[in-house]
Scaffold this active site. Structure first.
Site, PDB file in Angstrom:
ATOM      1  CG  ASP A  33      34.783  14.344  76.997  1.00 12.13           C
ATOM      2  OD1 ASP A  33      35.715  14.019  76.250  1.00 12.13           O
ATOM      3  OD2 ASP A  33      33.669  13.788  76.990  1.00 12.13           O
TER       4      ASP A  33
ATOM      5  CD  GLU B 229      35.449  10.573  71.674  1.00 15.50           C
ATOM      6  OE1 GLU B 229      35.499   9.454  72.215  1.00 15.50           O
ATOM      7  OE2 GLU B 229      34.733  11.503  72.102  1.00 15.50           O
ATOM      8  CD  GLU B 230      32.261  13.322  73.464  1.00 21.88           C
ATOM      9  OE1 GLU B 230      31.751  12.193  73.566  1.00 21.88           O
ATOM     10  OE2 GLU B 230      32.992  13.811  74.338  1.00 21.88           O
TER      11      GLU B 230
ATOM     12  CG  HIS C 233      29.483  12.794  78.078  1.00 15.89           C
ATOM     13  ND1 HIS C 233      29.149  11.567  77.520  1.00 15.89           N
ATOM     14  CD2 HIS C 233      30.678  13.139  77.535  1.00 15.89           C
ATOM     15  CE1 HIS C 233      30.117  11.189  76.684  1.00 15.89           C
ATOM     16  NE2 HIS C 233      31.055  12.127  76.686  1.00 15.89           N
TER      17      HIS C 233
END
Length: 458
Positions: free
Chosen positions: A282, A316-317, A415
């Protein structure tokens, strides 16, 4: 078969009418190509975790520019923007009564700090977010709210979508009811003591409070403690830094179209990551998959008709990248043929959702014909989302493709400190590249009009 495919690529002109032959050759070459693995290995080894607003984010920007140029992309651009950034400091949590024990936590992006020296309070435990929301205002004054709702493992990631408000909305709901802090069971399907972080919604008019994710075993530990009927007290210490206007960058490179270069297909992944792991799944994987797919097409003797642009979105996060990109390219939108993002790890693609009305188009039937060796199929339902970074363009009218990956294990690592390179299967990643490359080539070297097809389907 791979040798034959490589030979075909060497002689098949990119403007050939037989889209299926070249698409199949690209598919087969991708299955034996290591570019995606090399890209994600480089990113995670040379840069590591890349939170928005961190020095590593700037290094990632420079890495992206160099990588695009080394892989032969044209028109490499760095587009700066500003966004809010939350950076983690020291964090700790422990049960102090009735039985002292350490807890494993990760603060949520947007969390407030605890007072200097930490805070200690009694726990109010709920088995679901709905139970918390049923409490009246003021009912939890002075308490540390703990919610232990479990996430369901699903192949399509729907389990994560269903429970996402536990993280994004839970802290706000707890603060509204007077809580001094909020802890939730990680949005995860794992069974380790590694908690999983993520962003929450902006506080708005609600008082910010410390908010963190618990490892899944620690959430269950608190359930066992609460079941004994004695008050449970937790001591919590959290620090963080907030940058209201952090610098960030969207970096892009192109495989320029040979006949209609102003008609653009926009794909990519996000370059930023959370800090516990190295951002491999991610979203180093998505960056690598889309970059590798476009590179393979760029190696054809002649580029396809339309331009393929790969974007490495810079935030993005914590948000802001997709909105900044859509705003900067609003005048280009009518010429955007299609958008898509790879942002669910490196698990194999099992289903492809196309824009409304497109499945019956000859070009998409051709695409469907090259999918069986990849054990994937075209979905009956149309695409809707595509990814956080492309969604602002989708909302503005851009057609979108959704390459749906097997997310069965993705949320074991997502995450968390376990988001590392070893979680990527090179073969499954290559399957992703094969699906993307064959699809992109067919769209780029044809005149398919997804907007018209969607309008006809209404």
């Amino acid at each position: 078969m791979l040798a034959a495919s490589a030979s075909l690529l060497a002689v098949a002109p990119a403007h050939a009418g037989d889209l299926a032959t070249t698409a199949a050759a690209l598919r087969d070459k991708a299955l034996a190509d290591s570019t995606a693995w090399d890209v994600v290995e480089s990113l995670t080894t040379e840069i590591g975790p890349r939170p928005t607003g961190s020095p590593a984010a700037a290094r990632a920007r420079d890495w992206a520019v160099a990588k695009f140029k080394a892989l032969g992309f044209e028109n490499v651009k760095v587009e700066p923007f500003e966004t809010r950034s939350w950076l983690r400091g020291q964090e700790s949590a422990e049960v102090v009564a009735p039985y002292p024990q350490p807890l494993h936590i990760l603060g949520l992006g947007g969390s407030a700090q605890t007072p200097k020296g930490g805070l200690e309070a009694e726990v109010a435990l709920f088995k679901s977010l709905a139970e918390l929301q049923a409490q009246p205002p003021g009912a939890l004054t002075g308490k540390i709210v703990v919610v232990t709702e479990k996430m369901t493992r699903t192949m399509d990631g729907s389990g994560y979508g269903a429970i996402n408000p536990l993280r994004t909305l839970g802290p706000i709901e707890a603060s509204k009811r007077g809580a001094v802090a909020y802890l939730h069971r990680s949005l995860s399907t794992d069974d380790t003591r590694l908690p999983h972080t993520g962003a929450m919604r902006p506080w708005g008019d609600v008082k910010p409070i410390p908010a963190a994710a618990l490892s899944t075993p620690d959430a269950e530990l608190l359930e066992h403690l609460a079941a004994r009927g004695q008050p449970v007290r937790i001591k919590l210490s959290m620090t963080s830094t907030v940058l209201e206007k952090a610098p960030a960058w969207n970096v892009s490179g192109e495989i320029r179209g040979s006949e209609a270069p102003d008609e653009v297909i926009i794909i990519g992944g996000h370059l930023d990551s959370w800090d516990p792991g190295t951002g491999a799944i991610d979203d180093g994987a998505g960056v690598a998959i889309t970059t590798a797919a476009a590179k393979l097409i760029g190696e054809l003797p002649k580029h396809p008709r339309r331009t393929i642009r790969v974007v490495m979105w810079g935030s993005e996060e914590q948000g802001g990248a997709g909105e900044a990109y859509a705003a900067a390219h609003k005048d280009e939108l009518p010429k955007v043929v299609l958008v898509g993002e790879s942002d669910e790890g490196a698990g194999r693609i099992w289903k492809v959702a196309l824009p409304k009305g497109a499945a019956g188009a000859p070009q998409m039937k051709t695409f469907a014909s090259v999918l069986p060796p990849l054990k994937a199929f075209v979905a009956d339902d149309p695409s809707r989302f595509g990814g956080s970074d492309v969604f602002p363009m989708v909302m503005a009218g851009a057609p979108v493709v959704d390459m749906q990956q097997d997310a069965s294990r993705y949320f074991d690592w997502h995450h968390s400190a376990d988001d590392t390179l070893d979680k990527i299967d090179p073969g499954e990643m290559a399957q992703n590249v094969a699906a993307w490359a064959s699809f992109l080539y067919i769209v780029a070297d044809s005149d398919i009009d997804f907007r018209a097809l969607s309008a006809e389907a209404k």
